[in-house]
Design an enzyme around this catalytic site. Structure first.
Site, PDB file in Angstrom:
ATOM      1  N   ASP B  11       0.861  -1.189   0.000  1.00  0.00           N
ATOM      2  CA  ASP B  11       0.000   0.000   0.000  1.00  0.00           C
ATOM      3  C   ASP B  11       0.888   1.227   0.000  1.00  0.00           C
ATOM      4  OD1 ASP B  11      -2.307  -1.454   0.016  1.00  0.00           O
ATOM      5  OD2 ASP B  11      -2.640  -1.298   2.178  1.00  0.00           O
ATOM      6  N   ASP B 130     -13.802  -6.874  -4.015  1.00  0.00           N
ATOM      7  CA  ASP B 130     -13.972  -7.131  -2.586  1.00  0.00           C
ATOM      8  C   ASP B 130     -15.330  -7.790  -2.402  1.00  0.00           C
ATOM      9  OD1 ASP B 130     -11.564  -5.899  -1.874  1.00  0.00           O
ATOM     10  OD2 ASP B 130     -12.484  -3.918  -1.776  1.00  0.00           O
TER      11      ASP B 130
END
Lengths: 214, 254
Positions: B11, B130
């Site tokens: 990230d 997701d």
């Protein structure tokens, strides 16, 4: 010694450029046949579609450059689509229409779609994407210097090469079927996988091309 | 045969990694390029950089990160986060990424998948999805967006198949139920999606031990497994994970 990297709108050249820089090989990128004709060697990459790639090559006059370069016996390295369209034709046609796409015809052979099949009761996914091993079919060939048999390289493709002459095959790979993933004829070497994205093993293999005296 | 891949996800916020405080081997903490290089040397098969920069004006920093990674790392890598237009995608690919990952923007505008596939080919287009278990859905799983905060009306399996038909060449499947638990991947949804689509599936969310990767690659039928914190905090190296998997009969690149 200067290497020309052929730019014909067939995807991103960044990784090839970076790899050659890392190897300390003097190279320039161009889509101009005149400029490229002054190179000692050519790297012929490709990520795109066979038909679109052939169109771009013709439009830029690079098809004639490649033929001329090959006839003069100067080294050319085809990568991925660049290894496919040096053959006579490819089954990859615009919008999947029937027939074949005529290609450069530097090496006798054709290009076919990888079959979708079942292995261990699960479908084989196409494109063939990821790391797979290459069986060395010509042990001791200078292009394999420092490379162990069954080393893994990075592949991304839906079509595979089938040269006519089995004696020119350098390497093969198993994915549903065993197919040719490297060949060499006269001054032209071709890899279906991406040596520039295959880690340190890939860089070693790529580097061998620049020491190769066909 | 084709190897199972281990993918490390980083990230990145305003050009710095947000995890990795215990990262060792003299790596400059916070620099995504240095961290990526360390994983490269450990033998990772692929990397994903996920841009979590909130402000639009700081987004261009990511392009510089991508360009520096492309100069140093000779394996494929994917960039995701905040890519919502053809122009965003073009910039990332031209900077040297092999793939782009489209998540929430693809749900809002599925044509983005088709556009990206036409521009760079399906092999460069990854659908990031997701999912949450939801018995109300046909497949038992619902697609959620915005990091899991916003439910959609999409069924997970139907969306995966639709994305494949639009031109997605790979799916990164993240289970919000499992994410962050370190209790293992969600095997049921991974197996469901992976056995129904014709493109590779990268399992994501829940990895805590090498055994979890073995389970998702074998029982879960995933083509690749994504890890983050279990390597960022120095608990395992990529090599240790791969050696474990090889011992258990998973074909990995060593």
């Amino acid at each position: 010694m200067r290497t020309g990297i052929i730019d014909y709108d067939a995807g991103n050249l960044q990784s090839v450029v970076s790899a050659l820089r890392r190897l300390g090989r003097d190279a320039f990128v161009s889509s101009d046949p005149q400029e490229l004709s002054k190179a000692d060697r050519l790297v012929f990459p490709g990520d795109g579609h066979a038909a679109t790639s052939m169109e771009s090559l013709r439009r830029l006059g690079l098809d004639e450059l490649l033929k001329d370069f090959f006839q003069r016996g100067r080294p050319i390295l085809g990568i991925c689509v660049g290894s496919q369209i040096v053959l006579d034709s490819s089954d990859e046609t615009p919008e999947g229409r029937p027939g074949v796409t005529p290609c450069l015809g530097l090496v006798a052979g054709t290009c076919h779609r990888l079959p979708k099949g079942e292995v261990e009761a699960r479908p084989l996914k196409v494109p063939h994407m990821g790391w797979n091993t290459v069986r060395i079919e010509q042990p001791g060939h200078p292009l394999f210097r420092g490379i162990r048999d069954e080393s893994a390289f990075y592949f991304v493709h839906s079509f595979y090469t089938e040269p006519v002459k089995s004696s020119i095959v350098l390497g093969t790979t198993e994915y549903g079927l065993r197919f040719v993933t490297g060949f060499v004829q006269d001054s032209l070497a071709a890899w279906q996988f991406h040596p520039e994205k295959s880690g340190e093993v890939g860089l070693t293999l790529l580097d061998n091309f620049f020491d190769w005296r066909p | 045969m084709l190897k199972k891949r281990i993918v490390v996800c980083l990230d990145v916020k305003e050009g710095k990694t947000t995890k990795g405080i215990k990262f060792q081997d003299n790596v400059e903490l916070g620099d995504p390029v240095e961290m990526a290089n360390a994983y490269y040397l450990q033998g990772v098969d692929e990397l994903v950089f996920y841009d979590i920069t909130a402000s639009a004006e700081k987004r261009p920093i990511m392009i510089d990160v991508v360009a520096r990674v492309a100069q140093k790392i000779f394996i494929p890598f994917c960039v995701g986060g905040g890519l919502s237009s053809a122009e965003d995608i073009r910039r990332v690919i031209l900077a040297g990424a092999e793939k782009v990952s489209l998540n929430s923007p693809a749900v809002k505008n599925p044509e983005l998948i088709r556009t990206a596939a036409r521009m760079y080919g399906s092999q460069s287009v990854v659908l990031g999805m997701d999912v949450l278990a939801d018995p109300a859905m046909k497949s038992g799983y619902r697609v959620v967006i915005n990091g899991g905060r916003t439910p959609t009306g999409l069924d997970a399996l139907e969306w995966a198949l639709q994305a494949e038909s639009l031109g997605a060449g790979e799916i990164v499947l993240n289970s919000i139920d499992a994410d962050g638990t370190k209790a293992g991947y969600e095997l049921t949804v991974t197996r469901l999606i992976s056995t129904h689509v014709g493109v590779p599936v990268v399992a994501s969310g829940g990895a805590g031990t090498p055994e979890h990767l073995r389970a998702v690659l074998q029982e879960g039928r995933a083509d690749a497994a994504l890890v983050a914190s279990m390597v960022h905090y120095g608990t395992y190296t990529v090599r240790q994970i791969k050696e474990f998997l090889a011992e258990k009969g998973v074909d990995v690149r060593l």
